[in-house]
Motif scaffolding. Sequence first.
Motif: not given
Length: 125
Positions: A10-32
């Motif tokens: 569950a921790a590994m799955v959570a880290l994977g989901i958080l990593s994807i969310a992190f990438l999408f959010t960084v994109y929003r910071v850059v391209a907002g």
Amino acid sequence: MMAASVVSAAAMVALGILSIAFLFTVYRVVAGPTLPDRVLALDMLVAIAIGFIAVIAIKTGFTLYIDIAISLGLVGFLATVAFARFILTRAQSDISNRHATRPETIGASESKKTRKRDKPKKGGR
């Protein structure tokens, strides 16, 4: 033994989901497209970082990480409030600058208001 492997998976799955969310959010910071979008994305980055810290705390068993996550949450909240005040003062200064550069529009709108108010009402009163 089975519970430890479930928690680890569950921790590994959570880290994977958080990593994807992190990438999408960084994109929003850059391209907002606007500044409030970027501020909201930065606030979301703080929440994702807290999620990372919480998952690592569960995975390693160190409770000190929870204190760090709480501290990061407080700092993130204060940063969001500071950014919101900055956006508010910037918007107010933009409005005052617009009015200062076009005084003829202000006078025209005010004269329309006074003309409507100064007209005598029909009906004799």
